[in-house]
Design an enzyme around this catalytic site. Structure first.
Site, mmCIF file in Angstrom:
data_model
loop_
_atom_site.group_PDB
_atom_site.id
_atom_site.type_symbol
_atom_site.label_atom_id
_atom_site.label_comp_id
_atom_site.label_asym_id
_atom_site.label_seq_id
_atom_site.Cartn_x
_atom_site.Cartn_y
_atom_site.Cartn_z
ATOM 1 N N GLY A 146 1.024 -1.289 -0.122
ATOM 2 C CA GLY A 146 -0.033 0.120 0.121
ATOM 3 C C GLY A 146 1.014 1.326 0.108
ATOM 4 C CB ALA A 147 0.695 4.377 1.884
ATOM 5 N N GLY B 144 4.719 1.181 -0.433
ATOM 6 C CA GLY B 144 5.504 0.834 -1.466
ATOM 7 C C GLY B 144 5.227 -0.489 -1.775
ATOM 8 N N GLY C 16 -3.096 -2.338 -7.005
ATOM 9 C CA GLY C 16 -2.664 -3.529 -7.052
ATOM 10 C C GLY C 16 -2.582 -4.323 -8.623
ATOM 11 C CG ASP C 17 -6.407 -5.201 -10.009
ATOM 12 O OD1 ASP C 17 -5.938 -6.024 -9.178
ATOM 13 O OD2 ASP C 17 -7.413 -4.768 -9.808
HETATM 14 N N1 LIG Z 1 -2.292 5.231 -0.259
HETATM 15 C C1 LIG Z 1 -1.229 4.942 -1.367
HETATM 16 N N2 LIG Z 1 -0.317 5.702 -1.645
HETATM 17 C C2 LIG Z 1 0.892 5.820 -2.160
HETATM 18 N N3 LIG Z 1 1.027 4.678 -3.107
HETATM 19 C C3 LIG Z 1 0.106 3.648 -2.753
HETATM 20 C C4 LIG Z 1 -1.032 3.616 -1.894
HETATM 21 N N4 LIG Z 1 -1.713 2.678 -2.098
HETATM 22 C C5 LIG Z 1 -1.113 1.673 -2.944
HETATM 23 N N5 LIG Z 1 0.164 2.516 -3.479
HETATM 24 C C6 LIG Z 1 0.951 1.710 -4.693
HETATM 25 O O1 LIG Z 1 0.228 0.756 -5.319
HETATM 26 C C7 LIG Z 1 0.897 -0.450 -5.161
HETATM 27 C C8 LIG Z 1 0.036 -1.570 -4.824
HETATM 28 O O2 LIG Z 1 -1.012 -1.258 -3.901
HETATM 29 P P1 LIG Z 1 -1.518 -2.123 -2.784
HETATM 30 O O3 LIG Z 1 -0.426 -2.789 -2.189
HETATM 31 O O4 LIG Z 1 -2.670 -1.535 -2.026
HETATM 32 O O5 LIG Z 1 -2.201 -3.408 -3.916
HETATM 33 P P2 LIG Z 1 -3.516 -4.414 -3.557
HETATM 34 O O6 LIG Z 1 -3.748 -4.537 -1.991
HETATM 35 O O7 LIG Z 1 -3.294 -5.615 -4.357
HETATM 36 O O8 LIG Z 1 -4.607 -3.513 -4.217
HETATM 37 P P3 LIG Z 1 -5.617 -4.118 -5.160
HETATM 38 O O9 LIG Z 1 -5.851 -5.666 -4.880
HETATM 39 O O10 LIG Z 1 -7.163 -3.508 -4.442
HETATM 40 O O11 LIG Z 1 -5.525 -3.654 -6.471
HETATM 41 C C9 LIG Z 1 1.749 -0.014 -3.790
HETATM 42 O O12 LIG Z 1 2.713 -1.036 -3.809
HETATM 43 C C10 LIG Z 1 2.020 1.227 -3.911
HETATM 44 O O13 LIG Z 1 3.254 1.546 -4.715
HETATM 45 MG MG LIG Z 2 -4.386 -6.687 -4.744
#
Ligand SMILES: Nc1ncnc2c1ncn2[C@@H]1O[C@H](COP(=O)(O)OP(=O)(O)OP(=O)(O)O)[C@@H](O)[C@H]1O
Ligand SMILES: [Mg+2]
Length: 328
Positions: A241-242, A244, A270-271
């Protein structure tokens, strides 16, 4: 199971598998209060589900992509128009009824998104078997000249938990590679089939290893542990998430920091990262450049609502600004 007309004659370079697609209803509020009456600022309807989001990001980046899986016949038109607009080749089978609707409540004040996800169509054993057979057959045809297949998202109720494992074995035996992005029991089952690349987020990895993963060190250790063993993936990416994301392979461990962009919606970040990973693999990029490009895809996605990426040159410009730190 019938298949609609298929767009595009050239072979796609990537196939994404949408076993449980969705229509996304995104509703924006300036300060959302659960349990009271809220006035929405606006609403947007988009095609969605992880595999379709990944395909959309790839198409926006100019990669020829196909989608297989299933669509509900009764609201398929929105998906079909979308596929035509994005030049995505549609190899989905059609089920009776509606594709599920997922609702995203975006609070423009806090920046938080609340997801209300429907389970998807309840499949009988016969329907689940037909759907899996449809997907395997379309992958047999498509993956001959397609180096990467993306398996992402949940399974619809009634689909055997090892569906992604079955697909992974078939695809990789035919010479293509699988990128897997799922969670829970389907993730655990599919890991036995040795997908080439996996992208759990921190929570999905924590659930998989049965530990809370409260520190970066613990998360790196859990990710590295997945690189060992008989059916280990070549690359493990853990998105934070935030905070990285971690990019791990047999030689290197890297931490990519997120880009400083204004976050409009975290949906699909994430997608987008999965799409960026695929582009990096198609281009055979080393791990550091992979980390930059995949993080840039996510950052670009954060600035938009719905399954859209800004133009490729903008994504590449963001990639040039991403900091990647080695982990020892
Ligand atoms: N709030 C945020 N601020 C800055 N970058 C973010 C934030 N949220 C996500 N990112 C960026 O997006 C990338 C993927 O996000 P995340 O880890 O939330 O994926 P996820 O949980 O698989 O998301 P989803 O499955 O909902 O698409 C992170 O590695 C980061 O680089
Ligand atoms: Mg995901």
């Amino acid at each position: 199971m019938t298949e609609s007309d298929v767009l595009g004659s050239a072979s796609p370079r990537v196939v994404t598998v949408a076993l449980n697609p969705a229509l996304d209803h995104t509703i924006e509020f300036a300060g959302l209060q659960l349990g009271s009456v809220n006035r929405a600022l606006r609403m947007q309807v988009d095609v969605g589900g992880k595999a379709i989001n990944v395909a959309s990001c790839l198409a926006d980046f100019g990669v020829h992509v196909a989608v297989t899986g299933q669509l509900g016949r009764d609201n398929a038109a929105l998906f079909e128009e979308w596929f035509q607009r994005k030049r995505i080749a549609n190899h989905c089978g059609y089920l009776d009824g509606l594709t599920r609707v997922n609702t995203k409540l975006v609070d423009t004040v806090s920046g938080d998104t609340t997801d209300l996800n429907m389970p998807g169509p309840e499949l009988t054993p016969d329907a689940a078997g037909d759907l899996l057979e449809h997907v395997l057959r379309s992958l047999d045809r498509l993956s001959e000249r397609t180096p990467w297949v993306v398996l992402s998202g949940s399974l619809p109720p009634g689909m055997p938990v090892d569906a992604y494992a079955v697909i992974t074995r078939r695809v990789q035996a035919a010479g293509a590679a699988v990128l897997l992005d799922t969670s829970g029991a389907p993730l655990r089952a599919a890991l036995t089939a040795g997908p080439r690349l996996i992208k759990p987020n921190r929570h999905e990895l924590a659930e998989l290893v049965g530990e809370p993963l409260e520190t970066l060190e613990a998360t790196v250790a859990a990710g590295r542990a997945l690189l060992r063993g008989e059916h280990a993936p070549e690359t493990v990416v853990v998105s934070l998430g935030a905070d990285g994301a971690l990019f791990l392979n047999g030689e290197q461990a890297l931490h990519a920091l997120p880009a400083p962009v204004t976050v409009r919606s975290t949906v699909g970040a994430g997608d987008a990262m999965v799409a960026g990973l695929i582009v990096a693999r198609l281009d055979n990029l080393p791990l550091r450049a992979t980390a930059r490009l995949a993080t840039a895809f996510s950052a670009a996605k954060l600035t938009r609502l719905g399954p859209y990426l800004p133009p490729p040159e903008q994504v590449r410009a963001i990639a040039g600004q991403i900091s990647v730190l080695p982990i020892d």
